[in-house]
Design a protein around this motif. Structure first.
Motif, PDB file in Angstrom:
ATOM      1  N   CYS A   1       0.828  -1.210   0.000  1.00 41.47           N
ATOM      2  CA  CYS A   1       0.000   0.000   0.000  1.00 41.47           C
ATOM      3  C   CYS A   1       0.861   1.258   0.000  1.00 41.47           C
ATOM      4  O   CYS A   1       1.671   1.460   0.901  1.00 41.47           O
ATOM      5  N   PRO A   2       0.712   2.114  -1.020  1.00 45.26           N
ATOM      6  CA  PRO A   2       1.513   3.341  -1.038  1.00 45.26           C
ATOM      7  C   PRO A   2       1.133   4.307   0.089  1.00 45.26           C
ATOM      8  O   PRO A   2       1.899   5.208   0.405  1.00 45.26           O
ATOM      9  N   GLN A   3      -0.033   4.111   0.686  1.00 45.84           N
ATOM     10  CA  GLN A   3      -0.446   5.001   1.782  1.00 45.84           C
ATOM     11  C   GLN A   3       0.001   4.471   3.139  1.00 45.84           C
ATOM     12  O   GLN A   3      -0.235   5.119   4.154  1.00 45.84           O
TER      13      GLN A   3
ATOM     14  N   ARG B   1      -6.887  -2.222   9.939  1.00 45.36           N
ATOM     15  CA  ARG B   1      -6.339  -1.713   8.675  1.00 45.36           C
ATOM     16  C   ARG B   1      -7.383  -0.835   7.962  1.00 45.36           C
ATOM     17  O   ARG B   1      -7.053   0.227   7.431  1.00 45.36           O
TER      18      ARG B   1
ATOM     19  N   THR C   1      -6.706   3.133   7.046  1.00 45.43           N
ATOM     20  CA  THR C   1      -6.643   3.611   5.670  1.00 45.43           C
ATOM     21  C   THR C   1      -7.834   4.527   5.351  1.00 45.43           C
ATOM     22  O   THR C   1      -7.889   5.097   4.262  1.00 45.43           O
TER      23      THR C   1
ATOM     24  N   CYS D   1      -7.185   5.880   1.756  1.00 53.99           N
ATOM     25  CA  CYS D   1      -7.260   4.848   0.720  1.00 53.99           C
ATOM     26  C   CYS D   1      -7.838   5.435  -0.561  1.00 53.99           C
ATOM     27  O   CYS D   1      -8.924   6.001  -0.567  1.00 53.99           O
ATOM     28  N   VAL D   2      -7.075   5.288  -1.646  1.00 55.93           N
ATOM     29  CA  VAL D   2      -7.495   5.854  -2.924  1.00 55.93           C
ATOM     30  C   VAL D   2      -8.008   4.778  -3.878  1.00 55.93           C
ATOM     31  O   VAL D   2      -8.196   5.026  -5.067  1.00 55.93           O
ATOM     32  N   GLY D   3      -8.202   3.578  -3.347  1.00 58.41           N
ATOM     33  CA  GLY D   3      -8.757   2.508  -4.170  1.00 58.41           C
ATOM     34  C   GLY D   3      -7.841   2.075  -5.299  1.00 58.41           C
ATOM     35  O   GLY D   3      -8.307   1.777  -6.395  1.00 58.41           O
ATOM     36  N   CYS D   4      -6.544   1.999  -5.033  1.00 58.64           N
ATOM     37  CA  CYS D   4      -5.619   1.580  -6.096  1.00 58.64           C
ATOM     38  C   CYS D   4      -5.579   0.067  -6.216  1.00 58.64           C
ATOM     39  O   CYS D   4      -5.118  -0.473  -7.213  1.00 58.64           O
ATOM     40  N   ARG D   5      -6.013  -0.611  -5.180  1.00 65.29           N
ATOM     41  CA  ARG D   5      -6.114  -2.077  -5.115  1.00 65.29           C
ATOM     42  C   ARG D   5      -4.776  -2.794  -5.110  1.00 65.29           C
ATOM     43  O   ARG D   5      -4.716  -4.001  -5.353  1.00 65.29           O
ATOM     44  N   GLU D   6      -3.708  -2.084  -4.825  1.00 61.80           N
ATOM     45  CA  GLU D   6      -2.413  -2.765  -4.714  1.00 61.80           C
ATOM     46  C   GLU D   6      -2.477  -3.840  -3.633  1.00 61.80           C
ATOM     47  O   GLU D   6      -1.922  -4.923  -3.787  1.00 61.80           O
ATOM     48  N   CYS D   7      -3.168  -3.525  -2.531  1.00 61.74           N
ATOM     49  CA  CYS D   7      -3.254  -4.481  -1.415  1.00 61.74           C
ATOM     50  C   CYS D   7      -3.921  -5.775  -1.880  1.00 61.74           C
ATOM     51  O   CYS D   7      -3.411  -6.866  -1.671  1.00 61.74           O
TER      52      CYS D   7
ATOM     53  N   THR E   1     -10.591  -4.484  -0.579  1.00 58.16           N
ATOM     54  CA  THR E   1     -10.845  -3.110  -1.027  1.00 58.16           C
ATOM     55  C   THR E   1     -12.341  -2.832  -1.162  1.00 58.16           C
ATOM     56  O   THR E   1     -12.743  -1.679  -1.211  1.00 58.16           O
TER      57      THR E   1
ATOM     58  N   TYR F   1     -13.032  -1.164   2.000  1.00 58.51           N
ATOM     59  CA  TYR F   1     -12.484   0.194   1.979  1.00 58.51           C
ATOM     60  C   TYR F   1     -13.314   1.117   1.078  1.00 58.51           C
ATOM     61  O   TYR F   1     -13.466   2.302   1.356  1.00 58.51           O
TER      62      TYR F   1
HETATM   63  S1  SF4 Z   1      -6.557   0.183  -2.263  1.00 56.69           S
HETATM   64 FE1  SF4 Z   1      -5.256  -0.876  -0.763  1.00 56.69          FE
HETATM   65  S2  SF4 Z   1      -3.156  -0.408  -1.419  1.00 56.69           S
HETATM   66 FE2  SF4 Z   1      -4.493   1.093  -2.417  1.00 56.69          FE
HETATM   67  S3  SF4 Z   1      -4.545   2.871  -1.050  1.00 56.69           S
HETATM   68 FE3  SF4 Z   1      -6.309   1.568  -0.524  1.00 56.69          FE
HETATM   69  S4  SF4 Z   1      -5.539   0.288   1.151  1.00 56.69           S
HETATM   70 FE4  SF4 Z   1      -3.730   1.135   0.134  1.00 56.69          FE
END
Ligand code: SF4
Ligand code: SF4
Lengths: 262, 135
Positions: A169-171, A201, A205, A209-215, A226, A229
């Motif tokens: 997660c970049p955040q 978590r 977040t 959390c910007v919803g990038c879905r890296e997690c 996500t 989130y």
């Molecule tokens: S989608 Fe996941 S990786 Fe991306 S910002 Fe939100 S919590 Fe972090």
């Protein structure tokens, strides 16, 4: 001209003006982040799968705060950069952004609400595609509370506590993480007891959390975290009128006092 | 009908003296509540609340000073934002959000303290025991 060639041209042009451009490079059948410094290197430029490059920018800026840099950003990465800048994790003054629009397939895979960057971008690559609704989140919203519990219990029970979600997660940039505090998430217990790890978590977040879905894409157990989130993000939008990753000036609500008449 | 276990985190400057006033005024209130004194309602983190549920609490009350009265000026502002978010997180992950409640109680509001505790106990009693929910 295809997207890769267009990106190669854009990075090449930018190299004349900056000291290096952060992008992906093909390496042994995969891609990895790379600081491109010479045009000759651009043959190795890679596109996908996506990787959170803002985290790499943060690492480089920690060592070289004055460097004039370029970075290739997808929609999610731009949103991430905006939230990171608000929290002093990156400094955007010396940074030039090349925007990369995602294809419809990529947007579909990420259930992405905005598959193209548009705020910080100095050069655009690729055609904009339509936003994709988060069907998992919407289905979850329709469910009864007890159904949601059984859904998430069966999901969270798969967790092997590898911390890949947090690491990707970049955040998630805190030097000390509450998810490693013995008091809240006991060591040696797998899966982590409910409710702890996953809801903590979600709380941490919220508003970032910007919803990038890296997690989610990194999770070996394929837990669709996500979706949770995304629902929190919608609720916070209604409660505080705040949407992460949209505007550099909007301050995150959890760091501000309430606006109340006393 | 079961007897729910309720944990109330009460701030030391307003709500704890409020609870004290209820006691010294001989106001009857639900014996299901266990009060834990904290320095500020803003100190009650999401982690703490979740752990409280995990330890078997059926309901968690967070009690703090009214706006403008916080000893730490805006500690309670943090609480006021944090609790509604955590309520939504609970709701979306399958735990009834009614199990968590935030109330402002001043040092002079002994009766209000008793009323809040009684009403909250009634609400939580309608829900299944947390141990059963968490299995
Ligand atoms: S989608 Fe996941 S990786 Fe991306 S910002 Fe939100 S919590 Fe972090
Ligand atoms: S990446 Fe998945 S399995 Fe690993 S800790 Fe996160 S949720 Fe659990």
């Amino acid at each position: 001209m295809n997207r890769l060639e267009a990106l190669r041209n854009a990075v090449g042009e930018l190299l004349d003006k900056v000291e290096g451009v952060i992008a992906l490079r093909n390496k042994s059948g995969h891609v990895a982040p790379h600081l491109f410094r010479e045009r000759e290197e651009l043959n190795g430029l890679g596109l996908s799968p996506k990787y959170p490059l803002p985290a790499t920018l943060r690492l480089i800026q920690n060592e070289y705060p004055e460097a004039k840099l370029g970075i290739v950003c997808r929609g999610c990465e731009e949103r991430g950069l905006i939230e990171m800048a608000k929290r002093n994790q990156v400094e955007l003054g010396n940074v030039t952004v090349i925007g990369l629009a995602c294809t419809a397939d990529e947007a579909e895979e990420c259930r992405c609400a905005k598959p193209y960057p548009s705020v910080l971008v100095d050069a655009h690559v690729g055609e904009r595609t339509e936003p994709v609704p988060d069907r998992v989140a919407e289905e979850l919203r329709q469910k009864e509370v007890a159904e949601r519990l059984s859904f998430w219990r069966s999901q969270f029970d798969k967790c092997i506590k590898c911390y890949a979600c947090r690491n990707a997660c970049p955040q998630c940039f805190c030097p000390e993480c509450t998810l490693e505090e013995e008091l809240w998430v006991e060591r040696g217990r797998v899966p982590p007891p409910f409710p702890s790890f996953h809801l903590i978590r979600a709380m941490h977040t919220a508003g970032k959390c910007v919803g990038c879905r890296e997690c989610e894409l990194s999770c070996p157990a394929h837990i669709p975290m996500t979706a949770l989130y995304a629902l929190i993000r919608q609720e916070m939008g209604e409660m505080f009128g705040y949407e992460p990753g949209v505007d550099l000036e909007d301050q995150p609500p959890l760091v501000l006092p309430m606006e109340v008449e006393i | 009908m079961y007897e729910p276990k309720i944990i109330a985190y009460a701030c030391t400057y307003c709500s704890y003296p409020g609870a004290d006033l209820a006691g010294t005024s001989r106001i009857k209130y639900s014996p299901n509540v266990n009060i834990i004194r904290v320095l500020c309602s803003g100190r009650v983190s999401a982690e703490l609340i979740l752990r409280t549920f995990r330890e078997g609490a059926d309901g968690v009350l967070v009690l703090g000073c009214h706006f403008g009265d916080c000893h730490f000026i805006n500690g309670n502002h943090r609480t006021a934002k944090r609790v509604p978010i955590l309520q939504r997180i609970l709701e979306f992950s399958g735990i009834e959000p009614e199990r968590l409640r935030l109330e402002w109680i001043s040092a002079s509001e002994g009766e209000r303290f008793a009323h809040v505790v009684d009403e909250f106990t009634d609400t939580v009693q309608q829900l299944p025991p947390m141990r059963q929910v968490l299995g």
